[in-house]
Design an enzyme around this catalytic site. Sequence first.
Site, short mmCIF file in Angstrom:
data_model
loop_
_atom_site.label_atom_id
_atom_site.label_comp_id
_atom_site.label_asym_id
_atom_site.label_seq_id
_atom_site.Cartn_x
_atom_site.Cartn_y
_atom_site.Cartn_z
CB ILE A 31 -0.96 -0.02 1.22
CG1 ILE A 31 -2.17 0.86 0.98
CG2 ILE A 31 -0.23 0.35 2.49
CD1 ILE A 31 -3.27 0.68 2.01
N GLY A 92 11.75 -3.50 12.14
CA GLY A 92 10.85 -2.77 11.24
C GLY A 92 9.57 -3.50 10.89
CG HIS A 99 4.96 -9.25 5.40
ND1 HIS A 99 4.63 -9.26 6.74
CD2 HIS A 99 5.61 -8.08 5.20
CE1 HIS A 99 5.06 -8.16 7.30
NE2 HIS A 99 5.67 -7.42 6.40
CG LEU A 100 8.94 -13.73 1.74
CD1 LEU A 100 9.50 -14.65 0.65
CD2 LEU A 100 9.83 -13.74 2.96
CG HIS A 101 8.82 -6.05 2.40
ND1 HIS A 101 8.00 -4.95 2.38
CD2 HIS A 101 8.84 -6.48 3.69
CE1 HIS A 101 7.56 -4.70 3.60
NE2 HIS A 101 8.05 -5.61 4.42
P1 DGP Z 1 6.57 -4.61 7.62
O1 DGP Z 1 6.81 -3.22 8.10
O2 DGP Z 1 7.81 -5.37 7.20
O3 DGP Z 1 5.71 -5.38 8.60
O4 DGP Z 1 5.72 -4.45 6.28
C1 DGP Z 1 4.35 -4.24 6.26
C2 DGP Z 1 4.00 -3.68 4.95
O5 DGP Z 1 2.62 -3.83 4.74
C3 DGP Z 1 4.30 -2.20 4.79
O6 DGP Z 1 5.27 -2.00 3.75
C4 DGP Z 1 2.98 -1.56 4.42
C5 DGP Z 1 2.12 -2.74 4.04
N1 DGP Z 1 0.73 -2.62 4.40
C6 DGP Z 1 0.23 -2.29 5.61
N2 DGP Z 1 -1.13 -2.29 5.59
C7 DGP Z 1 -1.47 -2.65 4.31
C8 DGP Z 1 -2.73 -2.84 3.67
O7 DGP Z 1 -3.81 -2.68 4.24
N3 DGP Z 1 -2.67 -3.19 2.35
C9 DGP Z 1 -1.48 -3.39 1.69
N4 DGP Z 1 -1.57 -3.73 0.39
N5 DGP Z 1 -0.30 -3.22 2.27
C10 DGP Z 1 -0.29 -2.85 3.57
#
Ligand code: DGP
Length: 113
Positions: A31, A92, A99-101
Amino acid sequence: MADTVFGKILRGELPATFLHQDDRCIVIRDIAPRAPLHALVIPRKPLVSVAGATAEDAALLGHLMLVAAKVAADHGHGAAFRVVTNAGEGAGQSVPHLHLHVLAGRPLTWPPG
Ligand code: DGP
């Protein structure tokens, strides 16, 4: 494990842009993208982070990595991409569902912040 936004997305209760789905994981666009391609590979199994995974999860973790590489390649970034997983708030992690980025499409410096 506490419910998270990823749990809601997995159940269809929150919208997301899906790039891939299979019986073990989904891939959605982040997001708040930090790169032209910023995807999240999310297992359906509600593991908090890789720190909570066990030997029983080895095949699942391997699958997530293979899906991450395929998503990068499918988007034209097979030659240069990064896969990151944050484990713990201090590293972070803001969503406590593994989850994997997958990041690609811009120069990726090292070390990350
Ligand atoms: P981390 O900080 O590693 O836990 O990554 C979480 C990621 O999730 C962050 O980059 C933003 C994303 N994120 C948080 N809420 C949402 C959501 O509601 N939808 C999507 N698509 N991504 C989200």
